[in-house]
Structures are given as structure tokens and as C-alpha cells.
Write a protein that holds these residues in place. Sequence first.
Motif, PDB file in Angstrom:
ATOM      1  N   LEU A   1      -0.919   4.507  -1.493  1.00 56.12           N
ATOM      2  CA  LEU A   1      -2.259   4.362  -0.923  1.00 56.12           C
ATOM      3  C   LEU A   1      -2.356   4.824   0.528  1.00 56.12           C
ATOM      4  O   LEU A   1      -3.422   4.721   1.136  1.00 56.12           O
ATOM      5  CB  LEU A   1      -2.694   2.891  -1.025  1.00 56.12           C
TER       6      LEU A   1
ATOM      7  N   TYR B   1      -3.901  -1.816   5.797  1.00 59.93           N
ATOM      8  CA  TYR B   1      -4.528  -1.809   4.471  1.00 59.93           C
ATOM      9  C   TYR B   1      -4.418  -3.195   3.827  1.00 59.93           C
ATOM     10  O   TYR B   1      -5.374  -3.699   3.241  1.00 59.93           O
ATOM     11  CB  TYR B   1      -3.865  -0.757   3.581  1.00 59.93           C
TER      12      TYR B   1
ATOM     13  N   GLU C   1      -5.699  -7.160  -3.125  1.00 65.80           N
ATOM     14  CA  GLU C   1      -5.136  -6.062  -3.911  1.00 65.80           C
ATOM     15  C   GLU C   1      -3.637  -6.211  -4.135  1.00 65.80           C
ATOM     16  O   GLU C   1      -3.110  -5.769  -5.146  1.00 65.80           O
ATOM     17  CB  GLU C   1      -5.429  -4.715  -3.239  1.00 65.80           C
ATOM     18  N   SER C   2      -2.956  -6.805  -3.176  1.00 60.89           N
ATOM     19  CA  SER C   2      -1.498  -6.897  -3.270  1.00 60.89           C
ATOM     20  C   SER C   2      -1.029  -8.152  -4.002  1.00 60.89           C
ATOM     21  O   SER C   2       0.169  -8.318  -4.233  1.00 60.89           O
ATOM     22  CB  SER C   2      -0.874  -6.884  -1.871  1.00 60.89           C
TER      23      SER C   2
ATOM     24  N   HIS D   1      -7.489  -5.504   2.672  1.00 60.97           N
ATOM     25  CA  HIS D   1      -7.658  -5.713   1.221  1.00 60.97           C
ATOM     26  C   HIS D   1      -6.618  -6.719   0.728  1.00 60.97           C
ATOM     27  O   HIS D   1      -5.755  -6.384  -0.090  1.00 60.97           O
ATOM     28  CB  HIS D   1      -7.491  -4.389   0.479  1.00 60.97           C
TER      29      HIS D   1
ATOM     30  N   HIS E   1       2.570   1.827  -3.363  1.00 60.29           N
ATOM     31  CA  HIS E   1       1.643   2.220  -4.421  1.00 60.29           C
ATOM     32  C   HIS E   1       0.860   3.496  -4.089  1.00 60.29           C
ATOM     33  O   HIS E   1      -0.172   3.785  -4.718  1.00 60.29           O
ATOM     34  CB  HIS E   1       0.693   1.062  -4.724  1.00 60.29           C
TER      35      HIS E   1
ATOM     36  N   SER F   1      -2.230   7.863   3.071  1.00 61.08           N
ATOM     37  CA  SER F   1      -2.343   9.314   3.130  1.00 61.08           C
ATOM     38  C   SER F   1      -1.196   9.932   3.934  1.00 61.08           C
ATOM     39  O   SER F   1      -0.898   9.500   5.049  1.00 61.08           O
ATOM     40  CB  SER F   1      -3.685   9.690   3.761  1.00 61.08           C
TER      41      SER F   1
ATOM     42  N   SER G   1       0.077   0.783   6.223  1.00 62.45           N
ATOM     43  CA  SER G   1       0.238  -0.071   5.050  1.00 62.45           C
ATOM     44  C   SER G   1      -0.127  -1.515   5.371  1.00 62.45           C
ATOM     45  O   SER G   1      -0.787  -2.199   4.579  1.00 62.45           O
ATOM     46  CB  SER G   1       1.687   0.023   4.547  1.00 62.45           C
TER      47      SER G   1
ATOM     48  N   ALA H   1       0.826  -1.212   0.000  1.00 66.88           N
ATOM     49  CA  ALA H   1       0.000   0.000   0.000  1.00 66.88           C
ATOM     50  C   ALA H   1       0.856   1.257   0.000  1.00 66.88           C
ATOM     51  O   ALA H   1       0.562   2.231  -0.718  1.00 66.88           O
ATOM     52  CB  ALA H   1      -0.944  -0.013   1.201  1.00 66.88           C
TER      53      ALA H   1
END
Length: 281
Positions: A22, A210, A217-218, A214, A20, A24, A207, A17
Motif C-alpha cells: 500500500l 497509513y 484496516e490492519s 486507517h 500489503h 507507493s 506505513s 501497509a
Amino acid sequence: MKIAFSPCPNDTFIFHAWVHGLISGAPKLEVTYADIDITNGMAESPNGPDVLKISYAALPWVLSEYALLPCGGALGRGCGPLVLTKSSISEPVMPAMLAGKRVAVPSERSTAYLLFRLWAAQNVPGGLGEVIIMPFHKIMPAVRDGEVDAGLVIHEARFTYPEYGLGLLTDLGSWWEADTNLPIPLGAIIARRSLDLEAISGWIRASLEYAWKHPDESQGYVLHHAQEMNPEVAKAHIDLYVNKFSANLGEEGYAAIAALLSRASQEGLVPEVDLAKLSLT
């Protein structure tokens, strides 16, 4: 921000994350992918990365410049290195028989090596003979062919050593856990002391959170860097090495690190460590 970690699934899963964009507020990462024996050396370079993954065995040499972060690393149970010899049911090999013998190991600055030397100090009267540094993939053939008397192996060798006609002398992870009731400290995440360590720790945790929320996603990123590893093996790797200690070392994690480095220092394997330097608080 420059960062270096391994292409192994646990590292790419944790950092996906952040890499990439993702997370903040987290700075963009310039990533170097390298095996941990390479990153161990990078940590001793004056031009080393801002953040990197190293072996806990290498930590004593870099604590003046780098701080241990309380998250993102690898500690675990049931994942220790193995000591292998030629298999013989009729003539079982006992630990004492390694006295004065030649043993191949993949690295001197690894948790595997520290565990091996600590185990040998307890179980091999008179001590080992010659310890030979050898590329990991050559160790099991060398034991099989009689070039060395025993070999220290890690990773997938846990599952493949019978194919070489080798036998298990000891599982160092099981020995460590029985001896200390602590997990095995494997890989540490460190950052330069001049940086905002609390912020970096927060970005790493974000990270990881995340990734846990998810997990699919990775997968492409993880499998790309794991190369030939199939998805099931990659998932098993992540499930083993990405655990509660990855989110927070906690009291048990710090106790395991202190136990490993204190014992290794007493045996003269690593420099003495000021344990107060291990914690950010």
C-alpha cells in the motif's frame, strides 16, 4: 527486500501497509516473523535480513553492518520489566537482600537485562550471585517453587504475577524514568548500511502514517499474528508502544538510547558505542 520483525501488534500495525503493497514506490517485502531474541541473532549473521527489529541492548554488536533508523521502533513509558520475588507481607524483601542470590532472566541481550543490571549496580551491595537464562514462561514458576530467589519478567507478566503468589520487588521502568527522566528504549529498527537508509525510513513512516489514518484496516493482520490476543488487548498494546517515538526518535529518543548504552558500557555489559553512529545525520 528481506525484513524481520516480531508478530507483536505494534510491529504488525506499523508494517501492515508496506507488507500489503500500500506504500507507493516501496519494494515488495519478504517477511520473517520472529521474537526479538531470534532477530537479535539474525542481525549478527552475514546473511541477515536487509531490515529488522532488534533489542536496543543488541545494537552495539551490529552497528558496523547496520544503521539505526529513526523510526518504526519502540520506546515508551510505563512499560518496564519487573523484578519479582516470593511475596511475604511479614518479611518484605529489600533490594540489598539479592546480594549473592540466584536470579532468572529471559535473555542477556535485552533492554530488560540491561536495566536490571544497572539497577542492581546501584541497589545491590556486593552484587548479584548467579544469573540464570531461562525461558520466559518458566521464570515465575521457578521463583514460586524456590528454584531461584528472584525473576526478571516482561510483557503480560505485569498483570499475572500475583496468580503465582509473587511480589513486586521493583518496577525497572519506573526506576529508569525516575533516574533519567527518559523513556525506555525497547526495540530498534535497523537496516544494512549499504542500502538507501533515507528511502527505507520514508517507507516505514508512510506505513505508520497509513496505519494511524486507517486503524481498522490492519486489525485482521494484527490479530492473526497475535494469535490468542483479544482485540482490546491488542489495541492497548498498540496504543502503548506505537507513539511519537515510532514516527521519529527525536532528541529525547536518542538521549534515552545514548543513556542506556553508555551506562551499560560503563558497567561492562555491552561494547562501547560511538554515539555518533546512532544518527543518520
